[in-house]
Design a protein around this motif. Structure first.
Motif, short mmCIF file in Angstrom:
data_model
loop_
_atom_site.label_atom_id
_atom_site.label_comp_id
_atom_site.label_asym_id
_atom_site.label_seq_id
_atom_site.Cartn_x
_atom_site.Cartn_y
_atom_site.Cartn_z
N GLU A 1 -12.19 29.87 9.78
CA GLU A 1 -12.68 28.85 8.48
C GLU A 1 -11.57 28.08 8.41
O GLU A 1 -12.92 26.55 8.44
CB GLU A 1 -12.96 29.95 7.84
N VAL A 2 -10.86 28.20 8.15
CA VAL A 2 -9.87 26.84 7.44
C VAL A 2 -10.04 25.17 8.71
O VAL A 2 -9.90 24.21 8.91
CB VAL A 2 -8.54 26.42 7.14
N ASP A 3 -9.61 25.66 10.15
CA ASP A 3 -9.57 25.33 11.26
C ASP A 3 -11.11 24.63 11.72
O ASP A 3 -11.11 23.42 11.76
CB ASP A 3 -8.78 25.53 12.16
N HIS A 4 -12.72 25.08 11.19
CA HIS A 4 -13.41 24.47 11.28
C HIS A 4 -14.00 24.04 10.16
O HIS A 4 -13.56 22.52 10.52
CB HIS A 4 -14.40 26.33 11.01
N SER B 1 3.14 33.10 1.95
CA SER B 1 3.54 31.81 1.43
C SER B 1 2.91 30.61 3.13
O SER B 1 2.34 29.69 2.82
CB SER B 1 4.21 32.17 0.55
N GLU B 2 3.06 31.54 3.71
CA GLU B 2 3.57 30.45 5.24
C GLU B 2 1.36 30.12 5.44
O GLU B 2 1.23 29.19 5.75
CB GLU B 2 4.14 31.27 6.53
N LEU B 3 0.74 31.10 4.75
CA LEU B 3 -0.91 30.52 5.19
C LEU B 3 -1.26 30.04 4.22
O LEU B 3 -2.21 29.29 4.43
CB LEU B 3 -1.45 31.99 5.87
N LYS B 4 -0.84 29.76 3.09
CA LYS B 4 -1.28 29.26 1.57
C LYS B 4 -0.51 27.75 2.09
O LYS B 4 -1.53 26.73 2.38
CB LYS B 4 -0.27 29.82 0.64
N ALA B 5 0.28 27.44 2.97
CA ALA B 5 1.16 26.16 3.33
C ALA B 5 -0.17 26.36 3.92
O ALA B 5 -0.61 24.86 3.72
CB ALA B 5 2.30 25.95 3.00
N PHE C 1 -3.71 24.74 2.41
CA PHE C 1 -2.80 24.20 2.11
C PHE C 1 -3.20 22.63 2.45
O PHE C 1 -4.11 21.14 2.14
CB PHE C 1 -2.32 23.78 0.17
N GLU C 2 -2.15 22.68 3.31
CA GLU C 2 -2.44 21.58 4.75
C GLU C 2 -3.33 20.69 5.09
O GLU C 2 -3.63 19.80 5.64
CB GLU C 2 -0.80 21.25 5.26
N ARG C 3 -3.88 21.58 5.57
CA ARG C 3 -4.66 21.39 6.66
C ARG C 3 -5.92 21.14 5.74
O ARG C 3 -6.56 19.81 6.03
CB ARG C 3 -5.54 22.84 7.61
N MET C 4 -6.14 21.87 4.75
CA MET C 4 -7.52 21.32 3.58
C MET C 4 -7.25 19.53 3.47
O MET C 4 -8.49 18.88 2.82
CB MET C 4 -7.68 22.04 3.15
N SER C 5 -5.49 19.34 2.96
CA SER C 5 -5.36 18.47 1.84
C SER C 5 -6.00 17.45 3.17
O SER C 5 -6.00 16.37 2.28
CB SER C 5 -4.08 18.38 1.86
N ASN C 6 -5.25 18.06 4.95
CA ASN C 6 -5.53 16.24 5.72
C ASN C 6 -6.86 15.99 5.59
O ASN C 6 -7.64 14.87 6.40
CB ASN C 6 -4.85 16.68 6.56
N ALA C 7 -7.57 17.08 5.68
CA ALA C 7 -9.70 16.84 5.93
C ALA C 7 -9.84 15.75 4.79
O ALA C 7 -10.34 14.86 5.21
CB ALA C 7 -9.56 18.74 6.24
#
Length: 192
Positions: A72-75, A122-126, A129-135
């Motif tokens: 979902e995050v990647d989408h 914590s790895e999934l959170k990071a 957060f990074e993927r969504m922030s970059n988007a």
């Protein structure tokens, strides 16, 4: 040629990749409708594969939830990349934020399970957060460069605002209110 070692990995077969994608789509549908208690057997049935195939790809319920969450995050990340080519950067940002609201609305049955998975890793959170922030950053940067969006807000600020809008909506008909708040916020981001 030397003997094959444990480190030597073959590329996944096409049918294996296809099965994984089918399982992710089925899990998304099943978990959206039935919540975190939905059975893995139902996911396998929906995907048209055996339970063994599901467990080969996702050995635990948590592994499947995590994979769905990442999917979902990647989408949403891919959607931002597509919208970055929209001619109106403010509307592109608005469309992306609306897609987030619609995604949360259609995944209400999964929200609790996805939050448990995300908070537990914590790895999934990071990653998320990074993927969504970059988007968000991609869309904000376009708007700032075009002179249409204020430059004093960061992608992280916008992401926190979006999460706050989701958590502040406690009623069953929360989606229209969330969309309205997103629109008010986006209008406030415009340069004057």
């Amino acid at each position: 040629m030397g003997p094959e070692t444990a480190k030597t990995r073959r590329k996944p077969r096409a049918d294996s990749i296809r099965n994984r994608e089918i399982l992710l789509e089925a899990a998304t549908q099943i978990f959206s409708a039935g919540g975190p208690q939905a059975s893995l057997e139902a996911v396998a049935r929906q995907a048209g594969v055996g339970i063994g195939t599901l467990y080969r790809h996702f050995p635990t319920r948590e592994a499947l939830f995590e994979a769905v969450y990442r999917h979902e995050v990647d989408h949403l990340g891919e959607l931002a990349e597509l919208l970055a080519h929209d001619s109106d950067p403010v509307e592109a940002l608005r469309k992306w934020l609306h897609a987030n609201v619609r995604l949360v609305a259609t995944k209400k049955g999964m929200v609790e399970a996805l939050q448990l998975v995300a908070h537990g890793s914590s790895e999934l959170k990071a990653y998320s957060f990074e993927r969504m922030s970059n988007a968000i950053g991609l869309l904000l940067d376009r708007g700032v460069a075009a002179g249409e969006i204020r430059s004093d807000i960061s992608p992280e600020d916008l992401l926190r605002t979006l999460v706050g809008i989701f958590y502040s909506q406690g009623t069953a008909d929360w989606q229209p209110a969330a969309l309205r708040l997103v629109d008010v916020f986006v209008d406030g981001l415009r340069t004057r």
